[in-house]
Design an enzyme around this catalytic site. Structure first.
Site, PDB file in Angstrom:
ATOM      1  N   ARG A   1     -26.742  29.716 -17.060  1.00 14.54           N
ATOM      2  CA  ARG A   1     -28.066  28.936 -16.595  1.00 14.54           C
ATOM      3  C   ARG A   1     -29.114  29.252 -17.388  1.00 14.54           C
ATOM      4  O   ARG A   1     -30.257  29.399 -16.770  1.00 14.54           O
ATOM      5  CB  ARG A   1     -28.039  28.883 -15.169  1.00 14.54           C
ATOM      6  CG  ARG A   1     -26.795  28.067 -14.686  1.00 14.54           C
ATOM      7  CD  ARG A   1     -27.048  27.612 -13.028  1.00 14.54           C
ATOM      8  NE  ARG A   1     -27.229  28.892 -12.346  1.00 14.54           N
ATOM      9  CZ  ARG A   1     -28.048  29.098 -11.363  1.00 14.54           C
ATOM     10  NH1 ARG A   1     -28.743  28.248 -10.763  1.00 14.54           N
ATOM     11  NH2 ARG A   1     -28.154  30.202 -10.670  1.00 14.54           N
TER      12      ARG A   1
ATOM     13  N   GLY B   1     -35.729  43.854 -20.219  1.00 12.92           N
ATOM     14  CA  GLY B   1     -36.009  43.459 -21.978  1.00 12.92           C
ATOM     15  C   GLY B   1     -36.424  42.019 -21.883  1.00 12.92           C
ATOM     16  O   GLY B   1     -36.008  41.381 -20.929  1.00 12.92           O
ATOM     17  N   ASP B   2     -36.739  41.958 -23.194  1.00 11.76           N
ATOM     18  CA  ASP B   2     -36.845  40.322 -23.447  1.00 11.76           C
ATOM     19  C   ASP B   2     -35.818  40.032 -24.372  1.00 11.76           C
ATOM     20  O   ASP B   2     -35.407  40.466 -25.487  1.00 11.76           O
ATOM     21  CB  ASP B   2     -38.218  39.975 -24.280  1.00 11.76           C
ATOM     22  CG  ASP B   2     -38.610  38.354 -24.329  1.00 11.76           C
ATOM     23  OD1 ASP B   2     -37.603  37.812 -24.865  1.00 11.76           O
ATOM     24  OD2 ASP B   2     -39.768  38.267 -23.954  1.00 11.76           O
TER      25      ASP B   2
ATOM     26  N   ASP C   1     -32.544  41.731 -17.709  1.00  3.99           N
ATOM     27  CA  ASP C   1     -33.546  40.454 -17.335  1.00  3.99           C
ATOM     28  C   ASP C   1     -34.882  40.955 -17.777  1.00  3.99           C
ATOM     29  O   ASP C   1     -35.033  42.069 -18.209  1.00  3.99           O
ATOM     30  CB  ASP C   1     -33.342  40.286 -16.028  1.00  3.99           C
ATOM     31  CG  ASP C   1     -33.823  38.458 -15.844  1.00  3.99           C
ATOM     32  OD1 ASP C   1     -34.905  38.227 -16.213  1.00  3.99           O
ATOM     33  OD2 ASP C   1     -32.675  37.715 -15.604  1.00  3.99           O
TER      34      ASP C   1
ATOM     35  N   ASP D   1       0.877  -1.161   0.190  1.00  2.00           N
ATOM     36  CA  ASP D   1       0.143   0.055   0.000  1.00  2.00           C
ATOM     37  C   ASP D   1       0.982   1.288  -0.118  1.00  2.00           C
ATOM     38  O   ASP D   1       1.951   1.317   0.583  1.00  2.00           O
ATOM     39  CB  ASP D   1      -0.934  -0.076   1.053  1.00  2.00           C
ATOM     40  CG  ASP D   1      -1.868   1.134   1.188  1.00  2.00           C
ATOM     41  OD1 ASP D   1      -2.593   0.947   0.229  1.00  2.00           O
ATOM     42  OD2 ASP D   1      -2.014   2.009   1.965  1.00  2.00           O
TER      43      ASP D   1
END
Ligand SMILES: C[S@@+](CC[C@H](N)C(=O)[O-])C[C@H]1O[C@@H](n2cnc3c(N)ncnc32)[C@H](O)[C@@H]1O
Length: 660
Positions: free
Chosen positions: A569, A552-553, A543, A88
């Site tokens: 994400r 905004g989109d 956002d 070992d």
């Protein structure tokens, strides 16, 4: 000491190497030793805290490995070896034992700990001699030793560390490196036996064989303990001048004449000590360690499972099948853990929801009754929950409360574990309570419909909340339809970004960018981490209107100008079609040299977290998690020619893609 020929002494003997290490195999083959390889089933799980020094742990592990094979072979392989060699290797640095890394993150931790420092490599070797007696019983004699080599690493840059880890070499090696191959690049100097660092101290092994085969142990007056199959010590001779060692794994004190107890001798501290009280490691005396009859097959397995020290107890009849062995037990343990996984999650969620960790932060050392009183919960239920938290490492149980309600000072009291202090207290900077709440309230009910999700390939909100969610209303109708839901979702995002943010911000050197826009940046937690890491970077958060002022989109509106766009994400929420639409838009907004930073959990490697997270996306959204190469391909299709990936081993990984 003068070294005499030894390898030839082993010719004609059945020599077995109880190790699958190709390096040990090569070292022994190179010197002309003929042997069989029978890897040991002994799991390297001895409790390190029970050993006074790291080498004692290695020696005990080597002993158990060799002994397990020596005892298994007569029954499973139907032949008795003459000699079994177990070994070992451990690496120790700053008093810490490093074995083989379990994954890349572990390899990183080990190698960065070794960087620029001297550490020690210790290989322990145990040699078991098996003697079949006329009455069919087998006597086992064991000798062991260890060799230590000092190794100094150069200072290693992050790039060097990762390049080495990505080569895959560290994974099956103690300390996470192999000196004989690429790992040799990391080493500034060594002091001692090189082959010891590779995994087998050949010179010391030959000296040990010399002692065994060129000197008769008994006539040499070496220490000699015999344990019969009923477990009693029958003989003990000592030679205080002897300088090598052998120990009995079944005796707690072979130097006494008192009978040795049957059954598991639990502690590795039960190893034989030298007459002078020193550790047995430097000795070379002998011990007849065990005597087992051929019909004790079951016993062999029990010992390997339950205790570092194999018990010698009553014999089992051959015809009584005994079905537990190391491999089965480990598999069974794993299956049991998996079956209980949902209970463990719910314990974590419930204790968090009841604010157990906040309570014990402000009032550490409460007894169960006090916790129950503060939570306004039943005593019986609270005690069960607290004990479950202790078993999962979330709380620590201590003796001796000094509280008003405690009956005696010996009563059990509870405190937060380090893990709870870091991630489960609501005021900790890396608190995951927000995400926990999201998992409990939203993800947990969805997962009870996993089978439907798998059959249908779509999210399960209709079954849980009666809402049909499409690509157009995912956020507005699901997460943001009420303020309470919106805040809960935002808290969840905020807590993950808080924990993963520093790793994301430093995964690449982003200092050349002056303006960044975090698309779908939610509470600005990730933006905050980036701004902290790069004081010259001005970060805007973009956002939906219900989330931020700069709103905004993403799919409909013009994107703010920036030379670095962050998509953290966000892509995992959407179908491939939407991802293409978004990347095309981001690409249009980028000038050559501008970049996009994609922050996602990459489905690379064998960790379970990304795969489970991908199922979670299936249950919740229109999207999925993707692999690093899938993102690379997507980004290249949209004009980002230079794509780099960094695995952080945190919640999320990072992809930096630079526009052509
Ligand atoms: C899964 S969250 C990620 C939040 C944040 N980037 C993080 O890593 O913590 C997705 C974010 O995208 C935002 N989002 C979703 N659809 C959007 C859209 N059409 N336009 C702008 N933002 C959107 C959501 O409001 C939410 O903040």
């Amino acid at each position: 000491m003068v070294l005499n020929p030894v390898i030839s002494k082993l010719s004609g003997k059945l020599v077995v190497l109880a190790s699958a290490s190709p390096r040990r195999l090569e070292i022994l083959t190179n010197v002309g030793l003929r042997f069989e390889v029978v890897p040991s089933w002994f799991k390297e799980t001895l409790d390190k805290s029970l050993f006074k020094a790291p080498h004692e742990y290695a020696v005990e592990t080597a002993r158990q490995k060799a002994l397990e094979v020596a005892r298994r072979m007569p029954f499973k392989h139907l032949k008795t070896p003459d000699i079994v060699i177990g070994a070992d290797t451990i690496v120790t640095v700053d008093g810490l034992i490093l074995e083989k890394p379990v994954d890349k993150a572990d390899a990183y931790r080990m190698l960065s700990r070794l960087s620029g420092k001297e550490h020690s490599v210790c290989t322990a070797v145990a040699i078991v001699l098996c003697h079949q007696q006329e009455n069919e019983e087998i006597d086992y004699q064991m000798t062991d030793f260890y060799e230590e080599t000092k190794v100094k690493f150069a200072d290693l840059s992050e790039t060097m560390l990762w390049e080495y880890i990505d080569s895959g070499e560290p994974m099956d090696k103690a300390g996470g490196y192999g000196i004989q191959a690429l790992g040799g690049m990391l080493v500034e100097y060594i002091q001692g036996d090189f082959l010891n660092v590779v995994g087998f101290p050949l010179n010391r092994f030959c000296k040990q064989l010399d002692l065994i085969y060129n000197h008769d142990p008994v006539s040499n007056d070496v220490e000699h303990s015999v344990i019969s199959s009923n477990g009693s010590l029958t003989n003990s001779i000592a030679n205080p001048s002897s300088n090598s060692s052998l120990s009995s794994p079944t005796t707690s004190n072979p130097h006494t004449d008192s009978p040795i107890q049957n059954g598991p001798s639990a502690s590795p501290a039960s190893k034989v000590k030298r007459k002078d009280g020193q550790s047995a490691l430097d000795d070379s005396s002998w011990a007849l360690v065990n005597s087992l009859s051929k019909c004790s097959e079951g016993q062999e397995n029990v010992s390997a499972v339950g205790s570092p020290v194999p018990p010698v107890t009553s014999r089992r009849p051959m015809n009584l099948p005994y079905v537990v062995d190391n491999v089965h037990t480990d598999d069974l343990k794993r299956v049991m853990e998996l079956m209980d996984g949902f209970k463990a999650s719910k314990v974590l969620f419930t204790a968090s929801k009841l604010r157990v960790f906040d309570l014990l932060e402000t009032r550490p050392g409460l007894v169960g009754a006090e916790v129950a009183q503060a939570l306004e919960a039943s005593l019986k239920g609270t005690e069960c929950l607290l004990e479950a938290c202790v078993s999962l490492g979330l709380l620590e149980r201590k003796q001796g409360g000094s509280s008003l309600l405690s009956i005696s000072h010996q009563e059990v009291v509870y405190e937060n574990s380090r893990l709870a202090q870091r991630f489960l207290q609501s005021d900790s900077p890396s608190s995951l309570l927000g995400y926990m709440e999201h998992c409990d309230e939203l993800v947990w009910p969805l997962f009870s419909h996993l089978e439907s999700a798998v059959r249908e390939g779509t999210n399960q909100h209709a079954k849980v909340s009666g809402k049909t969610i499409t690509t157009n209303n995912l956020f507005q109708d699901l997460y943001y339809f009420r303020d309470a839901q919106k805040l809960q979702f935002m808290r969840a995002m905020h807590s993950i970004a808080g924990v993963a943010g520093p790793a994301v911000a430093t995964a690449f050197d982003l200092s050349r960018f002056k303006t960044a826009c975090d698309l779908g940046g939610c509470t600005g937690s990730m933006a905050h981490e980036l701004a902290k890491a790069y004081p010259g970077l001005s970060v805007t958060v973009f956002d939906l209107p219900s989330v931020v002022e700069m709103s905004g989109d993403l799919f409909k509106d013009k994107l703010p100008k920036a030379d670095l766009y962050i998509l953290a994400r966000v892509l995992h929420d959407w179908t491939d079609e939407k991802v293409h639409a978004l990347l095309s838009k981001v690409s249009d907004a980028c000038t050559p040299g501008s970049a996009v930073l994609v922050v996602e959990t990459l489905l690379d490697g064998t960790r379970s977290y990304p795969a489970l997270q991908s199922l979670s996306m299936l249950m919740q959204t229109m999207g999925k998690e993707r692999t690093g190469s899938q993102y690379t391909q997507l980004l290249r299709q949209h004009g980002f020619g230079d794509v780099r990936i960094a695995h952080t081993w945190n919640f999320v990984d990072v992809v930096l893609a630079i526009k052509n």
